[in-house]
Each structure stands twice: as structure tokens, then as C-alpha cells.
Design an enzyme around this catalytic site. Sequence first.
Site, PDB file in Angstrom:
ATOM      1  CG  ASP A 241      -1.888  -1.175   1.235  1.00 35.72           C
ATOM      2  OD1 ASP A 241      -1.890  -1.973   0.284  1.00 35.72           O
ATOM      3  OD2 ASP A 241      -2.617  -1.320   2.237  1.00 35.72           O
TER       4      ASP A 241
ATOM      5  CG  ASP B 113      -6.238  -0.271   1.595  1.00 37.06           C
ATOM      6  OD1 ASP B 113      -6.202  -1.507   1.637  1.00 37.06           O
ATOM      7  OD2 ASP B 113      -6.410   0.434   2.613  1.00 37.06           O
TER       8      ASP B 113
ATOM      9  CE  LYS C 278      -3.733  -4.311   1.217  1.00 37.16           C
ATOM     10  NZ  LYS C 278      -4.365  -3.556   2.301  1.00 37.16           N
TER      11      LYS C 278
ATOM     12  CB  CYS D 105      -1.559  -3.056   5.420  1.00 35.61           C
ATOM     13  SG  CYS D 105      -3.254  -2.392   5.503  1.00 35.61           S
TER      14      CYS D 105
END
Length: 208
Positions: free
Chosen positions: A18, A56, A118, A163
Amino acid sequence: MLTFLQDVTERDALIVVDPQNDFCEGGALAVQGGASIMPLINEIAARFKTVVVSQDWHTPDQISFASNHEGAAPFTQIEVEYGPQMLWPDHCVQGSSGADFHADVAPAVQRAAAIIRKGANPAVDSYSAFFENDHKTSTGLSGLLRGLGAERVFVCGLAYDYCVRFTAEDAVREGFAAVVIEEATRAIAEDTAQAARDSFAALGVVRL
């Protein structure tokens, strides 16, 4: 500083977690120092044959957005169908500039064999690059890495205590050796960073 890179082989993969605008300074869910690690991530990625980047990728009605729960505040916790869920400010909304990769990490992104998006299901948040937060819905990353011959994964990116942590934990559970490159990640808070370190010790995740 990056002497471990001398030992990287074709059986190793790098997961960049991310590296997005909303997690860097000025973003909706900024991690202090987030932008500063991007040049280092590029340097690390250049030494790996296999690089994967996670992203993300939320819809506006994402269950983890505090704005979708009347009277709820960000950084408080609620119970959802799959268990406890932290509420966040709206971030990384699909198609927004906040969801874009930070400009300074472009060389690493260009090397990526795949971009794993995701958190697109509004009913389930997603921290790990391997599984969504229901711990059942796979992103397909395990199969991809095995198909590419990876046996060990190195993890960096944002944020260390969420994450990055969940990605490293799931890597071990999926049968990979896992290494977290701490100088190439940043945490949201010290208490959750310590919880991540404790978890890594229990699971055998290596910290560099």
C-alpha cells in the site's frame, strides 16, 4: 544498511504494501514519515526478480469507514460479522488521487509482476495482501507467489502495525518464510507497533 540484499535469490519475493497517497503526508490516513520510505523501496525492489505491490481499493460504502456508521468516530472499534473492526477516515477510495500510488515509488511499481487490489468488497475490510479481514477471502497472492517460485517473502510499505503486519503473518501461515524490512516501513502508533513486534516474534517473522 541494506546488506541483506546480497543474500536475495530468485526464490525470494518483495511485497510492497500500500504505497499510496492517502497513507503519506497530506493523505486522509497519513502515516508519519510515509513518503520518506519511497526512494528506499525503489532501491530494494531493484534487487528482486519478483515484486508484488498491494493497493487498498475501497468503495465509498466500505464498512470500515467511520462515516458510514452514524455517530461513530475514526479510530474506534466496532463488531462486525467477522469480528472486531477498527473504523478509519475515508481513504483509498477507488479512482481517487488518494488511492493512487505515491509518485516517488513509481520505479518499484513498474517492476511489479502484479498489483493486488484489496478491500474492494464494501462488507469486508482488508489489511493483508493475502486475505481480507474475514480471513477466508483470498486475494490469490499465495498462488501467484508459488507459481513464480517464491519461498520467502520480504515485506515493506505502509503501515507497519496494520497492513504490513497482517501481510507478514499471513505469509507465514501460507507456508512462506517472512521478513519485514523495518527501515522501509512506518507505523501508525507505538502501541500497535509493539503488538506487531510481539506477534512477529511468536510466528517466527524475521525483522531487519
